[in-house]
Design a protein around this motif. Structure first.
Motif, PDB file in Angstrom:
ATOM      1  N   VAL A 263      -5.814   8.231  -0.041  1.00  0.00           N
ATOM      2  CA  VAL A 263      -4.985   7.618   0.654  1.00  0.00           C
ATOM      3  C   VAL A 263      -4.263   6.243   0.742  1.00  0.00           C
ATOM      4  CG1 VAL A 263      -2.828   8.395   1.012  1.00  0.00           C
ATOM      5  CG2 VAL A 263      -3.992   9.940   0.565  1.00  0.00           C
ATOM      6  N   ILE A 264      -4.150   5.119   1.267  1.00  0.00           N
ATOM      7  CA  ILE A 264      -3.818   4.113   1.373  1.00  0.00           C
ATOM      8  C   ILE A 264      -2.671   4.102   2.507  1.00  0.00           C
ATOM      9  CG2 ILE A 264      -3.919   1.854   1.676  1.00  0.00           C
ATOM     10  CD1 ILE A 264      -5.463   1.950  -0.589  1.00  0.00           C
ATOM     11  N   SER A 265      -2.034   4.056   3.215  1.00  0.00           N
ATOM     12  CA  SER A 265      -0.181   4.504   3.853  1.00  0.00           C
ATOM     13  C   SER A 265      -0.359   2.899   4.122  1.00  0.00           C
ATOM     14  CB  SER A 265      -0.293   5.399   4.849  1.00  0.00           C
ATOM     15  OG  SER A 265      -0.690   6.051   4.258  1.00  0.00           O
ATOM     16  N   LEU A 266       0.912   2.265   3.525  1.00  0.00           N
ATOM     17  CA  LEU A 266       1.267   1.431   4.465  1.00  0.00           C
ATOM     18  C   LEU A 266       2.497   1.285   4.902  1.00  0.00           C
ATOM     19  CD1 LEU A 266       1.856  -1.634   4.604  1.00  0.00           C
ATOM     20  CD2 LEU A 266       3.732  -1.236   3.255  1.00  0.00           C
ATOM     21  N   ARG A 267       3.091   1.071   6.613  1.00  0.00           N
ATOM     22  CA  ARG A 267       3.687   1.534   7.657  1.00  0.00           C
ATOM     23  C   ARG A 267       4.898  -0.258   7.686  1.00  0.00           C
ATOM     24  NH1 ARG A 267       2.725   4.104  12.684  1.00  0.00           N
ATOM     25  NH2 ARG A 267       1.970   6.474  12.160  1.00  0.00           N
ATOM     26  N   ARG A 268       5.386  -0.439   7.598  1.00  0.00           N
ATOM     27  CA  ARG A 268       6.130  -2.117   7.838  1.00  0.00           C
ATOM     28  C   ARG A 268       6.699  -2.064   9.317  1.00  0.00           C
ATOM     29  NH1 ARG A 268       7.918  -0.030   2.738  1.00  0.00           N
ATOM     30  NH2 ARG A 268       7.161  -1.911   1.423  1.00  0.00           N
ATOM     31  N   ASN A 269       5.866  -2.770  10.160  1.00  0.00           N
ATOM     32  CA  ASN A 269       6.216  -2.521  11.475  1.00  0.00           C
ATOM     33  C   ASN A 269       6.963  -3.548  12.695  1.00  0.00           C
ATOM     34  OD1 ASN A 269       5.090   0.583  12.005  1.00  0.00           O
ATOM     35  ND2 ASN A 269       2.814  -1.302  11.849  1.00  0.00           N
ATOM     36  N   LYS A 270       6.459  -4.486  11.295  1.00  0.00           N
ATOM     37  CA  LYS A 270       6.991  -6.178  11.482  1.00  0.00           C
ATOM     38  C   LYS A 270       8.745  -6.474  11.529  1.00  0.00           C
ATOM     39  CE  LYS A 270       2.093  -6.836  11.070  1.00  0.00           C
ATOM     40  NZ  LYS A 270       0.816  -6.959  10.945  1.00  0.00           N
ATOM     41  N   GLN A 271       8.949  -7.756  12.104  1.00  0.00           N
ATOM     42  CA  GLN A 271      10.261  -8.132  11.211  1.00  0.00           C
ATOM     43  C   GLN A 271       9.440  -8.244  10.686  1.00  0.00           C
ATOM     44  OE1 GLN A 271      11.886 -11.184  13.708  1.00  0.00           O
ATOM     45  NE2 GLN A 271      13.340 -12.022  12.880  1.00  0.00           N
ATOM     46  N   ASP A 272       8.656  -8.805  10.345  1.00  0.00           N
ATOM     47  CA  ASP A 272       8.271  -9.973   8.401  1.00  0.00           C
ATOM     48  C   ASP A 272       6.806  -9.214   8.378  1.00  0.00           C
ATOM     49  OD1 ASP A 272       7.387 -11.389   6.300  1.00  0.00           O
ATOM     50  OD2 ASP A 272       7.215 -13.559   8.191  1.00  0.00           O
ATOM     51  N   ASN A 273       6.947  -8.573   7.219  1.00  0.00           N
ATOM     52  CA  ASN A 273       5.890  -8.165   6.590  1.00  0.00           C
ATOM     53  C   ASN A 273       5.397  -8.144   5.638  1.00  0.00           C
ATOM     54  OD1 ASN A 273       6.096  -4.789   8.443  1.00  0.00           O
ATOM     55  ND2 ASN A 273       7.921  -5.402   7.888  1.00  0.00           N
ATOM     56  N   SER A 274       5.554  -9.001   5.006  1.00  0.00           N
ATOM     57  CA  SER A 274       5.262 -10.653   4.178  1.00  0.00           C
ATOM     58  C   SER A 274       3.949 -10.154   4.025  1.00  0.00           C
ATOM     59  CB  SER A 274       5.324 -11.875   3.913  1.00  0.00           C
ATOM     60  OG  SER A 274       5.552 -12.498   5.256  1.00  0.00           O
ATOM     61  N   LYS A 275       3.064 -10.456   5.075  1.00  0.00           N
ATOM     62  CA  LYS A 275       1.674 -10.234   4.766  1.00  0.00           C
ATOM     63  C   LYS A 275       0.920  -9.481   4.667  1.00  0.00           C
ATOM     64  CE  LYS A 275       1.035 -14.904   4.999  1.00  0.00           C
ATOM     65  NZ  LYS A 275       0.933 -15.815   6.114  1.00  0.00           N
ATOM     66  N   THR A 276       1.054  -8.036   5.755  1.00  0.00           N
ATOM     67  CA  THR A 276       1.086  -6.911   5.772  1.00  0.00           C
ATOM     68  C   THR A 276       0.893  -5.878   3.417  1.00  0.00           C
ATOM     69  OG1 THR A 276       1.296  -6.341   7.945  1.00  0.00           O
ATOM     70  CG2 THR A 276       1.126  -4.468   6.440  1.00  0.00           C
TER      71      THR A 276
END
Length: 295
Positions: A263-276
């Motif tokens: 399981v790979i989970s993604l969190r959008r923690n930043k103002q700009d999450n494009s690179k993540t």
């Protein structure tokens, strides 16, 4: 004090000429004079004095200028610094790897070959919730028990085989029941809590208790131990890599569905999450590609 007033003061202090300062600031002279007077009233001190047809800074004015100039320059630099910080944050990904560490490490290395500016901060901490992307494993993933508060989740079901020595005993065998191995020596991975827990859970599910005689914290060492006939071991088909050892054979386990969910989970923690997000998409695509090659 308003920021505009401070800007006007610094310009007049620099030129010591109101008319020239008004031209430099692109405002009319009366408006500039009024702003300076208002600032002096608010501060309660005179900042300028007349010297013939010109003006000069008073002692208080010199003190105020010396203190204000570096502060004002720092304030003006803040927007660029904020943008630079945001760019740096966007180029930094905190990746918590709790499973398939060899597979994920290879993925990171490949990604950085074309994205050298990206900084992937690898951690391995089951207790932390501070991450951008997390890789975990379960025998069966259930979203209702997920406490990562992820914005997006990728799941890959990975089959677990039994790695045995490629000897006459197993030469014509393609699948096996674990109960046929009750007297066999088992080699287990030491240090990978989640994967070992899953193997124990799958064995307990069918009431099988392996005779563990050797443990290693390295998949390559386990491979060599099986090849040497020291014992047999559970082998995840993808994360440990394709079996390329001629002295080892992988058998399908028949007792129950032996697999685990990566399981790979993604969190959008930043103002700009494009690179993540770009790196997250690469990871999921990487696993799909490896699974097709493996198959």
């Amino acid at each position: 004090m308003e920021l505009t007033q401070l800007k006007y003061f610094l310009e007049v202090a620099r030129t010591e000429h109101v008319t020239q300062s008004a031209k430099n600031l692109c405002i009319v002279q009366p408006a500039l004079t009024q702003a300076i007077h208002k600032l002096e009233d608010e501060l309660g001190v005179a900042l300028f004095k007349t010297a013939g047809r010109n003006i000069k800074l008073t002692e208080s004015g010199k003190f105020f200028y010396d203190k204000l100039q570096p502060l004002y320059e720092s304030m003006m630099a803040l927007p660029d610094q904020l943008r630079a910080t945001a760019d740096q944050q966007n180029n930094n990904v905190k990746l918590n790897v709790l499973a398939a560490s060899t597979l994920i490490t290879h993925a990171v290395i490949e990604y950085k070959q074309d994205n050298s500016e990206m900084n992937v901060d690898l951690v391995q901490n089951e207790e932390t919730n501070v991450f951008d992307i997390c890789v975990r494993t379960y025998s069966t993933y259930r979203p209702e028990l997920d406490n990562t508060n992820s914005d997006e989740t990728f799941i890959y079901s990975e089959k677990i085989y039994l790695a045995v020595p490629n000897t006459a005993q197993y030469k014509k065998t393609e699948s096996i029941s674990l109960f046929d191995l009750k007297d066999e020596k088992f080699i287990k991975l030491y240090g990978s809590k989640q994967y070992r827990k899953i193997c124990n859970e799958l064995c307990n599910r069918i009431g099988f208790h392996p005779n563990v005689t050797f443990e290693s914290d390295n998949a390559a060492a386990i491979k060599e131990a099986v090849a040497a006939g020291i014992g047999v071991s559970f082998w995840p088909e993808l994360s440990w890599g394709k079996m390329d050892h001629k002295k080892i054979k992988l058998l399908e386990i028949t007792n129950t569905e032996f697999k685990r969910d990566l399981v790979i989970s993604l969190r959008r923690n930043k103002q700009d999450n494009s690179k993540t997000e770009q790196f997250y998409n690469f990871l999921t695509k990487y696993i799909h590609q490896k699974s097709r090659k493996h198959g």
